[in-house]
Motif scaffolding. Structure first.
Motif, mmCIF file in Angstrom:
data_model
loop_
_atom_site.group_PDB
_atom_site.id
_atom_site.type_symbol
_atom_site.label_atom_id
_atom_site.label_comp_id
_atom_site.label_asym_id
_atom_site.label_seq_id
_atom_site.Cartn_x
_atom_site.Cartn_y
_atom_site.Cartn_z
ATOM 1 N N ASP A 4 0.854 -1.188 0.000
ATOM 2 C CA ASP A 4 0.000 0.000 0.000
ATOM 3 C C ASP A 4 0.891 1.239 0.000
ATOM 4 O OD1 ASP A 4 -2.312 -1.539 0.034
ATOM 5 O OD2 ASP A 4 -2.325 -1.660 2.238
ATOM 6 N N PRO A 13 -3.102 7.236 -2.074
ATOM 7 C CA PRO A 13 -2.718 5.923 -2.588
ATOM 8 C C PRO A 13 -2.064 6.073 -3.961
ATOM 9 C CG PRO A 13 -4.983 5.894 -1.774
ATOM 10 C CD PRO A 13 -4.583 7.318 -1.800
ATOM 11 N N TYR A 23 -5.338 -4.698 -8.448
ATOM 12 C CA TYR A 23 -5.214 -4.073 -7.121
ATOM 13 C C TYR A 23 -4.870 -2.592 -7.252
ATOM 14 C CZ TYR A 23 -3.914 -3.518 -2.213
ATOM 15 O OH TYR A 23 -3.836 -3.097 -0.913
ATOM 16 N N ASP A 24 -3.900 -2.249 -8.142
ATOM 17 C CA ASP A 24 -3.485 -0.847 -8.291
ATOM 18 C C ASP A 24 -4.571 -0.015 -8.950
ATOM 19 O OD1 ASP A 24 -1.115 -0.873 -6.995
ATOM 20 O OD2 ASP A 24 0.135 -1.205 -8.768
ATOM 21 N N ARG A 27 -6.763 1.195 -6.279
ATOM 22 C CA ARG A 27 -6.104 2.246 -5.489
ATOM 23 C C ARG A 27 -6.091 3.556 -6.255
ATOM 24 N NH1 ARG A 27 -3.216 1.208 -1.238
ATOM 25 N NH2 ARG A 27 -1.600 2.732 -1.761
#
Length: 400
Positions: A4, A13, A23-24, A27
């Motif tokens: 993170d 983020p 996942y990114d 974010r």
């Protein structure tokens, strides 16, 4: 495990190389919402601020004019001189006076030296500071007076000694220069004294100097930059050599191999003249003289005579090939003709000499009409070249 990662200042983020794309992306979506929220807060804050520049009139600002009027009225009528102040007495004030607090008032008084805790200025009749300054001003020296005094002080001193710093440097920055010089003079001989009367001269004992009135010896090396004339007297070396030149220097240890000199060998009772050779080696020089004469004694040239210390040798030589006498004395060459060469019975067989291996001269020849046995000979000086240009060589002998 995902990482993170966040930004440095607002902790927003941000993607990281260790994370997968899904996942990114989530974010990044979160970061966009947070940036939108920050920008909305900035807009709200700026909306409540005034512009950086504005042109409001004084009347547009509530209460500003009343405040300025109150301030103006409060300063109107205030005294604008010392004399108008209630606690100040400036009666009969003149230039140069000063204020002193006396009996509840600031009073103008004459500035006297006593107020400053100093003694009266010597040479002045008034103790009034202003009068003293005026007197000094009237009697001060101007630039021309100062320059004239400096010119009188410098006088005709040279340019390198017309400042105090230059004088101090010339005196070695010695504050006791006079005492130093007096002490040095005290250790010198008087004008009527002689150096021979002293045990020390130039830091050396007088016995260490050569004297012209007695037989003296010099233990060190001596160089004369001019010629030496003995006025008919002898020069002795006590079996030393007379050196014309030493490539290692005039005072070398004579260990070199390039020394021009001559010396006498007591063991063989002989003089040796050496050119470019080791110290006290056998003579190797040539002597030049327009007229060399020996009277009363035999002329002993030792090994310089042909045949002295030499022997005949049969050698193998080729025709039309030059050879050189590399010995230190003259040698003899004798060549016998075989009579069967390419020029047999035709003209002659020749013996030629050259000093430079280029220009040749005939010094002997033979023509035997095809009969074997004709012989020619010649003396070859040291360093000279010799050859037989004709193919009629039967026997070649040399004396060296």
């Amino acid at each position: 495990m995902p990482t993170d990662a966040v930004t440095q200042h607002k902790n927003l983020p941000k993607p990281h190389v260790d994370n997968d794309l899904d996942y990114d992306m989530a974010r990044i979506a979160l970061m966009v919402d947070m940036v939108d929220l920050l920008l909305n807060g900035i807009d709200s804050a700026l909306a409540g601020k005034a512009a950086s520049a504005h042109d409001h009139e004084i009347g547009d600002v509530t209460g500003l004019q009343n405040a300025l009027d109150t301030l103006t009225n409060s300063v109107t009528g205030l005294p604008d001189t010392l004399a108008a102040l209630q606690d100040t007495d400036t009666t009969d004030v003149t230039q140069g006076m000063m204020l002193q607090y006396l009996t509840g008032k600031w009073t103008a008084i004459v500035a006297k030296a006593a107020f400053f805790g100093i003694d009266p200025i010597s040479g002045l009749t008034a103790n009034n500071v202003q009068e003293a300054l005026s007197s000094l001003q009237a009697t001060k020296a101007n630039q021309a007076d100062i320059q004239a005094a400096l010119d009188d002080l410098v006088g005709s001193a040279p340019g390198t000694l017309d400042t105090l710093n230059e004088l101090a440097t010339a005196l070695g920055n010695d504050p006791d220069f006079a005492t130093t010089i007096t002490g040095q003079i005290a250790g010198k001989l008087g004008v009527g004294d002689k150096a021979a009367d002293s045990d020390l001269f130039d830091g050396l004992d007088s016995s260490q100097f050569l004297r012209s009135d007695e037989h003296s010896s010099a233990t060190g090396q001596v160089t004369f930059t001019a010629g030496i004339n003995t006025e008919g007297k002898d020069v002795t070396t006590n079996n030393g050599a007379f050196i014309a030149n030493d490539s290692d220097g005039p005072f070398s240890d004579r260990s070199g191999t390039n020394i021009d000199h001559f010396w006498h060998d007591d063991s063989s009772n002989a003089w040796h003249f050496v050119s470019d050779g080791p110290y006290k080696s056998n003579g190797n020089s040539r002597l030049f003289s327009a007229n060399f004469r020996v009277t009363g004694e035999a002329l002993d040239l030792e090994n310089q005579f042909i045949g002295k210390g030499q022997s005949w040798r049969s050698v193998s030589r080729s025709y039309n090939t030059s050879y050189r006498n590399t010995h230190n004395k003259s040698m003899m060459v004798c060549v016998t003709q075989n009579g069967s060469g390419s020029t047999a019975g035709n003209n002659r067989m020749r013996l030629q000499l050259s000093s430079n291996n280029s220009s040749w001269i005939d010094v002997g020849w033979s023509n035997d009409n095809n009969n074997w046995g004709g012989c020619i000979s010649a003396i070859v000086p040291p360093g000279w070249y010799y050859r037989v240009p004709d193919n009629q060589i039967a026997l070649w002998r040399e004396l060296y």
